[in-house]
Design a protein around this motif. Structure first.
Motif, PDB file in Angstrom:
ATOM      1  N   ARG A 510       0.824  -1.213   0.000  1.00 35.48           N
ATOM      2  CA  ARG A 510       0.000   0.000   0.000  1.00 35.48           C
ATOM      3  C   ARG A 510       0.854   1.256   0.000  1.00 35.48           C
ATOM      4  O   ARG A 510       0.334   2.366  -0.074  1.00 35.48           O
ATOM      5  N   ALA A 511       2.154   1.098   0.069  1.00 42.46           N
ATOM      6  CA  ALA A 511       3.055   2.255   0.047  1.00 42.46           C
ATOM      7  C   ALA A 511       2.896   3.080  -1.218  1.00 42.46           C
ATOM      8  O   ALA A 511       3.114   4.295  -1.213  1.00 42.46           O
ATOM      9  N   THR A 512       2.520   2.422  -2.334  1.00 44.82           N
ATOM     10  CA  THR A 512       2.357   3.163  -3.586  1.00 44.82           C
ATOM     11  C   THR A 512       1.266   4.232  -3.471  1.00 44.82           C
ATOM     12  O   THR A 512       1.397   5.328  -4.020  1.00 44.82           O
ATOM     13  N   PHE A 513       0.194   3.910  -2.746  1.00 40.89           N
ATOM     14  CA  PHE A 513      -0.862   4.912  -2.552  1.00 40.89           C
ATOM     15  C   PHE A 513      -0.334   6.091  -1.743  1.00 40.89           C
ATOM     16  O   PHE A 513      -0.601   7.263  -2.073  1.00 40.89           O
ATOM     17  N   PHE A 514       0.417   5.815  -0.667  1.00 41.87           N
ATOM     18  CA  PHE A 514       0.909   6.902   0.165  1.00 41.87           C
ATOM     19  C   PHE A 514       1.950   7.745  -0.568  1.00 41.87           C
ATOM     20  O   PHE A 514       2.082   8.939  -0.299  1.00 41.87           O
ATOM     21  N   ILE A 515       2.681   7.136  -1.475  1.00 48.48           N
ATOM     22  CA  ILE A 515       3.621   7.913  -2.284  1.00 48.48           C
ATOM     23  C   ILE A 515       2.863   8.949  -3.106  1.00 48.48           C
ATOM     24  O   ILE A 515       3.238  10.128  -3.171  1.00 48.48           O
ATOM     25  N   THR A 516       1.783   8.514  -3.753  1.00 48.94           N
ATOM     26  CA  THR A 516       0.989   9.459  -4.548  1.00 48.94           C
ATOM     27  C   THR A 516       0.334  10.511  -3.657  1.00 48.94           C
ATOM     28  O   THR A 516       0.244  11.683  -4.046  1.00 48.94           O
ATOM     29  N   TYR A 517      -0.094  10.102  -2.469  1.00 46.35           N
ATOM     30  CA  TYR A 517      -0.725  11.061  -1.560  1.00 46.35           C
ATOM     31  C   TYR A 517       0.282  12.114  -1.101  1.00 46.35           C
ATOM     32  O   TYR A 517      -0.035  13.304  -1.025  1.00 46.35           O
TER      33      TYR A 517
END
Length: 618
Positions: A510-517
């Motif tokens: 789920r790190a990919t979502f937080f990167i975009t956020y």
């Protein structure tokens, strides 16, 4: 799942957005008619005056020196030049400490990022777990750099354990040193600061009614008996709402009088006239200066009469008072001790600075406070957990699969590689950001209803709840709900005993979502902060329609505050993301470092040049 390419495209878009914001800011700040918007603090201190251009009329509004536009990032080194002692004197200790929080982020995460990329990333990437053993789990190239690529029971996990301890001890060390530094700064600041009335004053609430004495007499007798050696004086809190309206009205009339007198001084051959009807469009035509002088005299008499009425009318006296002491020690003893056997009466606390007092809440009864806070606690619980439903629903739509299912006719467009990268790397973060736009306002209203007596305490309460909301919805909600939805097919096909293992592998993904956020909220959001689009528009609208005098122009220059109730929870969230993912998905760390570095420079510029009040109420 977003790939490295998708993240690269999203990073490019957000960096381009940040550059566009910086370029727009560089152009707008150079224009003479925007000078008061971007440098109000220097105007209020009398150290800067409006740019004057000789020659062409257009020079008064537009900067025609094209060489100045080539240095569009010149403001960055300028923002860093002011030393910290000078910054404290210029903007206050609280602003300097607030800026140091961003420096703490850099001190913590820069060494952690170097160690993580030097040790953990090679250990993770050289393993083949995701390719060989977990083919049924959705993964991407980024996940190969995370702990998800290490099989259960592998000796390589010892590397992560050792590094996690190293990260923890380094964080504790940095926080300890920073605490010592800030504590020393605070003591030095208090020792060098001039005495202020609020340092010797205590707010007393829930003064019990006495049929034989007024509130003022009760307060005086109580403190003369219980604090005879340190009590100095007191001031009862009055309900002077009508008086405040009259004072505000007289201030407006005085402002109009200044305007007409200035107008007359420029052209003494013609007296200014006005109509007394609606908005000055109808009614009797009178001399504007004489009319406003007469109105001000009339209002002054009404104010004097209302002031006397407030002093004498018992119904206007609230069961609260500000009590001043001869020494700080006496005030501290009173503020921190129980004053009577009944813990609901004679409630004492440190008095806030006069500008920080939230007057509407001073007279709320103790029982009412308890009920209000219980109601708001329940309301916040439902707000937090039920808000997860729309966020999860919209987040599901803000994905390739969700969009194709909701709008099949868009499938050919969505499948284009660039569009697909933008959607996967940009859309989820922006959707979540849009959902949180009105949340700070809602939380501030809830804090006011709870009955806090100072603006700083309202902001702290709102900030605490904003962080808890982010923790539950943005962090836990996105990690648990998002990972579970992505691995739904896997959960259906395998036994219940295997589901926790799959979640353990899926959560780091789920790190990919937080990167975009982080890129949307941190990079582009911070870059937009310096543009100050809202204050810029409001200033020019006021300047065009409302500004009549120099005092009006000073009020129009007000840029607002730094927004402790929104800025501090965001910092905490990024610290949380950094510490959680430093060991399991180190690829996230560079994005957090960029945020802290960019935010430090931007807010240092804001604190230096804008008259933004920021107070922690030490």
């Amino acid at each position: 799942m977003a790939t490295l390419g998708d993240i690269g495209v999203a990073a490019g878009i957000n960096l381009l957005s940040a550059v566009v914001f910086f370029l727009a800011f560089a152009i707008l700040r150079l224009q003479p008619f925007n000078d008061r918007v971007y440098f109000p603090k220097w105007y209020l201190k009398g150290l800067r005056s409006s740019p004057s251009g000789s020659g062409a009329f257009v020079r008064k509004f537009v900067n025609l020196d094209f060489r100045s536009y080539l240095r569009f990032l010149h403001w960055m080194p300028e923002a860093l030049k002011m030393p910290e002692p000078e910054l404290i004197e210029h903007a206050g200790l609280d602003s300097a400490v607030y800026l140091r929080i961003y420096l703490i982020g850099l001190k913590i995460f820069v060494p952690i990022a170097f160690l993580a990329w030097a040790v953990l990333v090679p250990v993770n990437y050289t393993n083949k777990t995701l390719e060989l053993q977990l083919k049924n789990v959705t993964s991407s190239d980024i996940d190969k750099l995370s702990i998800s690529n290490i099989r259960r029971g592998s000796d390589r996990l010892w590397t992560h354990i050792v590094v996690a301890y190293a990260f923890t001890f380094w964080t504790f060390y940095v926080l300890l040193k920073e605490y010592e530094t800030v504590a020393a700064m605070r003591l030095q600041f208090l020792a060098s600061e001039k005495r202020r009335p609020d340092q010797f004053t205590v707010l007393v609430r829930n003064v019990p009614p006495d049929p034989d004495e007024s509130v003022s007499e009760s307060v005086e007798h109580f403190f003369l008996v219980n604090h005879p050696d340190t009590y100095l004086t007191h001031q009862a809190v009055c309900n002077a709402n009508k008086l405040a309206k009259l004072v505000k009205k007289r201030k407006s009339k005085q402002n109009w009088l200044d305007y007409y007198q200035l107008k007359y001084s420029r052209n003494s051959a013609k007296r200014p006239f006005m109509k007394t009807g609606f908005l000055g469009l109808r009614g009797e035509k009178v001399d504007a200066i004489d009319h406003h002088i007469s109105e001000i005299e009339k209002l002054s008499k009404e104010i004097a009469e209302e002031r006397e009425r407030v002093k004498k009318d018992p119904k206007c006296i609230m069961p609260a008072a500000f009590v001043s002491f001869k020494s700080r020690w006496g005030a501290a003893v009173c503020a921190q001790t129980q004053q009577s056997r009944n813990p609901t009466l004679w409630l004492t606390e440190w008095a806030s600075e006069p500008r920080d007092v939230y007057w509407q809440n001073l007279a709320i009864p103790y029982v009412s406070l308890a009920v209000r806070r219980l109601i708001m606690a329940v309301a916040f619980f439902f707000l937090t957990f039920f808000f997860m439903i729309p966020i999860a629903s919209v987040q599901a739509l803000a994905s390739i699969e969700g969009l194709e299912k909701a709008a099949p006719f868009l499938k050919p467009l969505i499948e284009i590689k660039f569009i697909k990268s933008v959607i996967q790397g940009f859309l989820p973060g922006i959707v979540l950001k849009l959902f949180l736009i009105f949340l700070p306002t809602i939380l501030m209203i809830m804090s006011k209803f709870e009955g806090f007596t100072s603006i700083s305490s309202l902001e702290r309460r709102s900030a605490t709840r904003y962080y808890l909301f982010n923790l539950v919805n943005v962090f836990l909600g996105s990690v648990i709900a998002g990972s579970a939805l992505e691995q739904l097919n896997t959960f259906v096909k395998q036994s219940a005993n295997e589901i926790p293992k799959t979640i353990g592998v899926a959560v780091p993904m789920r790190a990919t979502f937080f990167i975009t956020y982080i890129m949307v909220d941190g990079w582009a959001g911070i870059a937009a902060e310096i543009l100050m689009l809202k204050p810029l528009i409001i200033y020019h609208l006021k300047n065009f329609f409302l500004v009549k005098t120099e005092k009006d122009r000073e009020e129009a220059m007000d840029p607002g505050s730094l927004g402790f109730n929104t800025g501090e929870p965001r910092i905490q969230l990024y610290f949380l993301l950094g510490m959680v993912y430093a060991t399991i998905t180190p690829v996230l760390l560079p994005f957090i470092i960029v945020f802290f570095g960019l935010a430090y420079v931007v807010f240092r510029h804001q604190v230096k040049n804008l008259d933004m009040e920021y107070s922690l109420q030490w």
